[in-house]
Design an enzyme around this catalytic site. Structure first.
Site, PDB file in Angstrom:
ATOM      1  N   CYS A 162       0.823  -1.109   0.025  1.00 59.49           N
ATOM      2  CA  CYS A 162      -0.042   0.022  -0.067  1.00 59.49           C
ATOM      3  C   CYS A 162       0.802   1.339  -0.136  1.00 59.49           C
ATOM      4  O   CYS A 162       1.628   1.508   0.922  1.00 59.49           O
ATOM      5  CB  CYS A 162      -0.831   0.130   1.166  1.00 59.49           C
ATOM      6  SG  CYS A 162      -1.693   1.466   1.309  1.00 59.49           S
ATOM      7  N   CYS A 163       0.788   2.063  -1.196  1.00 60.23           N
ATOM      8  CA  CYS A 163       1.629   3.091  -1.320  1.00 60.23           C
ATOM      9  C   CYS A 163       3.283   2.831  -0.929  1.00 60.23           C
ATOM     10  O   CYS A 163       3.993   3.723  -0.467  1.00 60.23           O
ATOM     11  CB  CYS A 163       1.371   4.143  -0.325  1.00 60.23           C
ATOM     12  SG  CYS A 163      -0.664   4.659  -0.619  1.00 60.23           S
ATOM     13  N   GLY A 164       3.457   1.444  -1.115  1.00 58.52           N
ATOM     14  CA  GLY A 164       5.144   1.062  -1.056  1.00 58.52           C
ATOM     15  C   GLY A 164       5.357   0.993   0.348  1.00 58.52           C
ATOM     16  O   GLY A 164       6.884   1.040   0.607  1.00 58.52           O
TER      17      GLY A 164
END
Length: 287
Positions: A127-129
């Site tokens: 999630c978002c890196g």
């Protein structure tokens, strides 16, 4: 058309009150009151619950339990949440047979085999890196990072929660439903309830897709706990703010922080807690 079956077009035009009446049922119960000296027979209003099996393009897709209200919106929202559709226009026809417990959806495209597998497959996704955990592959496909520019004052948040609490006659009667609403900073646009908090949010997703609403700068006002599931549903709807009467979980807050969603909980009376992305709410409080 068979009795009890509703096409998408006619279902969506039913007014909310008519749809809400089937959400409760009467049940004879025996109430104990100490000052009455024993059990008293009374009729109690309880929340209705039904099991519905989805058939998509002729194939069994999933079975859910829910409140029997706003079913067309819930069906559209559920299919979008699971990655089967992107918009309400992807659904060619929708037939709801509440009496037999079936929802039949014919899509304008073939249902990918991977989508069927995703409804029950648990995966670890980024999630978002930041290596947060998504529970289902469909979450990876449909959850969106918020770019919302909406701003609310704390007083507006408190007012929206009061509006939610005053909106549900069914909850007041049964105490057995989760309530969710979609609104602007000033007022609620749509109110939905269900025995399942995720179902209530799917109904809002369906409402927004059918109405082709721009949800980025809207807010969700919610009666239940802020779990990871709730945050992911909000991300799928596309809002940037969730206001809840109840408590959050740590995974929910980690996901909200990564997805750019503002989470405020314990909104009761004249107090509340802002847990993530306070820039959308806290400006007034900081003065």
């Amino acid at each position: 058309m068979q009795p009890g079956c509703l096409a998408l077009e006619s279902t969506c035009r039913k007014d909310d009150r008519a749809m809400t009446l089937s959400s409760t049922t009467s049940w004879r119960m025996y109430k104990f009151q100490a000052d009455a000296g024993g059990l008293i027979t009374q009729e109690d209003e309880v929340a209705a619950e039904v099991a519905l099996t989805f058939h998509v393009n002729g194939t069994e897709f999933a079975t859910i339990v829910c409140s029997p209200s706003d079913l067309s919106e819930m069906a559209i929202g559920f299919l979008a949440s699971e990655g089967a559709i992107r918009s309400a226009d992807d659904v060619q026809s929708l037939t709801i047979d509440e009496d037999r417990g079936f929802i039949y959806a014919e899509l304008r495209h073939a249902l990918a085999a991977s989508t069927v597998a995703d409804t029950s497959k648990r995966v670890i996704g980024s999630c978002c890196g930041k290596s947060r955990q998504f529970y289902l592959a469909s979450d990876v496909k449909t959850a969106r990072t918020s770019t919302s520019k909406v701003r609310l004052s704390p007083l507006q948040c408190l007012s929206l929660m009061r509006e939610l609490q005053n909106a549900s006659d069914t909850f007041q009667a049964t105490g057995g439903l989760h309530n969710a609403a979609l609104g602007t900073a000033d007022s609620l646009l749509a109110f939905r309830s269900d025995i399942g908090r995720h179902n209530a949010l799917d109904k809002l997703l369906g409402y927004s897709l059918i109405g082709k609403l721009r949800t980025r700068d809207l807010v969700i006002v919610f009666s239940g706990r802020l779990s990871s599931e709730v945050v992911l549903k909000a991300a799928k709807i596309g809002v940037g703010v969730i206001l809840s009467k109840s408590a959050p979980t740590d995974l929910a807050l980690k996901l909200a922080d990564d997805l750019g969603i503002t989470c405020a909980g314990f909104i009761r009376g004249d107090t509340m807690n802002v847990y993530t992305h306070p820039e959308r709410i806290a400006a007034e409080a900081a003065q």
